[in-house]
Design a protein around this motif. Structure first.
Motif, PDB file in Angstrom:
ATOM      1  N   THR A   1      -2.191  37.034 -55.499  1.00 56.67           N
ATOM      2  CA  THR A   1      -1.533  37.083 -56.808  1.00 56.67           C
ATOM      3  C   THR A   1      -2.331  37.923 -57.807  1.00 56.67           C
ATOM      4  OG1 THR A   1      -2.560  35.004 -57.450  1.00 56.67           O
ATOM      5  CG2 THR A   1      -0.338  34.892 -56.541  1.00 56.67           C
TER       6      THR A   1
ATOM      7  N   CYS B   1      -0.370  40.319 -60.325  1.00 60.06           N
ATOM      8  CA  CYS B   1      -0.329  39.796 -61.695  1.00 60.06           C
ATOM      9  C   CYS B   1      -1.382  40.524 -62.523  1.00 60.06           C
ATOM     10  CB  CYS B   1      -0.551  38.291 -61.697  1.00 60.06           C
ATOM     11  SG  CYS B   1       0.751  37.389 -60.846  1.00 60.06           S
TER      12      CYS B   1
ATOM     13  N   CYS C   1       9.948  33.471 -63.495  1.00 61.00           N
ATOM     14  CA  CYS C   1       8.925  34.292 -62.859  1.00 61.00           C
ATOM     15  C   CYS C   1       8.844  33.911 -61.389  1.00 61.00           C
ATOM     16  CB  CYS C   1       7.576  34.089 -63.538  1.00 61.00           C
ATOM     17  SG  CYS C   1       6.229  34.948 -62.699  1.00 61.00           S
TER      18      CYS C   1
ATOM     19  N   CYS D   1       1.621  34.598 -66.376  1.00 59.90           N
ATOM     20  CA  CYS D   1       0.715  34.938 -65.264  1.00 59.90           C
ATOM     21  C   CYS D   1       0.452  36.443 -65.136  1.00 59.90           C
ATOM     22  CB  CYS D   1       1.271  34.408 -63.950  1.00 59.90           C
ATOM     23  SG  CYS D   1       2.713  35.303 -63.319  1.00 59.90           S
ATOM     24  N   ASN D   2       1.096  37.266 -65.963  1.00 59.65           N
ATOM     25  CA  ASN D   2       0.917  38.728 -65.990  1.00 59.65           C
ATOM     26  C   ASN D   2       1.597  39.466 -64.845  1.00 59.65           C
ATOM     27  OD1 ASN D   2      -0.566  38.265 -68.274  1.00 59.65           O
ATOM     28  ND2 ASN D   2      -2.540  38.675 -67.319  1.00 59.65           N
ATOM     29  N   TRP D   3       2.532  38.803 -64.133  1.00 58.15           N
ATOM     30  CA  TRP D   3       3.342  39.499 -63.127  1.00 58.15           C
ATOM     31  C   TRP D   3       4.103  40.610 -63.834  1.00 58.15           C
ATOM     32  CZ3 TRP D   3       5.172  40.601 -58.374  1.00 58.15           C
ATOM     33  CH2 TRP D   3       6.476  41.073 -58.248  1.00 58.15           C
TER      34      TRP D   3
END
Length: 134
Positions: free
Chosen positions: A28, A32, A53, A106-108
Motif C-alpha cells: 500500500t 498510497c 476508497c 490514506c493518500n491513494w
C-alpha cells in the motif's frame, strides 16, 4: 457540458493494480503516495464521489481535474473545477484534461481518465511585425 475527445479510460489498469495490492504483490505504501499538492487540490478543487476508497475503505474518493496545454499558459498544470473546464473549453483551441481519484485519508491516487477539450481551432500564429522600412 464539455465535449471530451480522445478519451482514454484507465479502469483496467486500476483493476490490475488493485488486484496486486489485494494479493500482496504490491504494498500500500507504493500506491498510497499522493503528493501534498495533489491532496491540497483535492481539498479545494476536488469533487467528492459516492465511491469508497478501494484501499482503506474509510473515506469516499475525491475527483480532481488537471489541465495541461500550451494555449493555457500559466493555467497549465493546475487543478480546475468542472465549471472552469467549460469556460476554458470555450476560450481555447485544445488542451488535455486528466481526471485523478484521490483518497484524502490514506493518500491513494490513480489516473481515471484523460481526454482533450477545446474548440478544436488552431491557435493563431504570431504575426510578424512590419518594420519601418517596409
Amino acid at each position: 457540458m464539455p465535449t471530451h475527445r480522445q478519451v482514454v479510460d484507465y479502469a483496467l489498469q486500476r483493476r490490475a493494480l488493485l488486484a496486486d495490492v489485494y494479493t500482496g504483490r504490491v504494498g500500500t505504501e507504493e500506491v498510497c503516495d499522493a503528493t501534498p499538492y495533489l491532496l491540497r487540490a483535492a481539498r479545494f478543487h476536488g469533487r467528492p464521489t459516492e465511491q469508497q476508497c478501494p484501499v482503506c475503505r474509510k473515506e469516499r474518493l475525491t475527483h480532481v481535474w488537471w489541465v495541461f496545454g500550451e494555449e493555457l499558459r500559466q493555467v497549465s498544470g493546475s487543478a480546475r473545477r468542472p465549471e472552469e473546464l467549460e469556460d476554458l473549453e470555450d476560450r481555447h483551441g485544445e488542451f488535455s484534461v486528466y481526471l485523478v481519484e484521490v483518497c484524502r485519508t490514506c493518500n491513494w491516487n490513480h489516473l481515471v481518465q484523460s481526454s482533450v477539450l477545446g474548440t478544436g481551432a488552431r491557435p493563431d500564429r504570431p504575426r510578424r511585425r512590419r518594420t519601418a522600412a517596409e
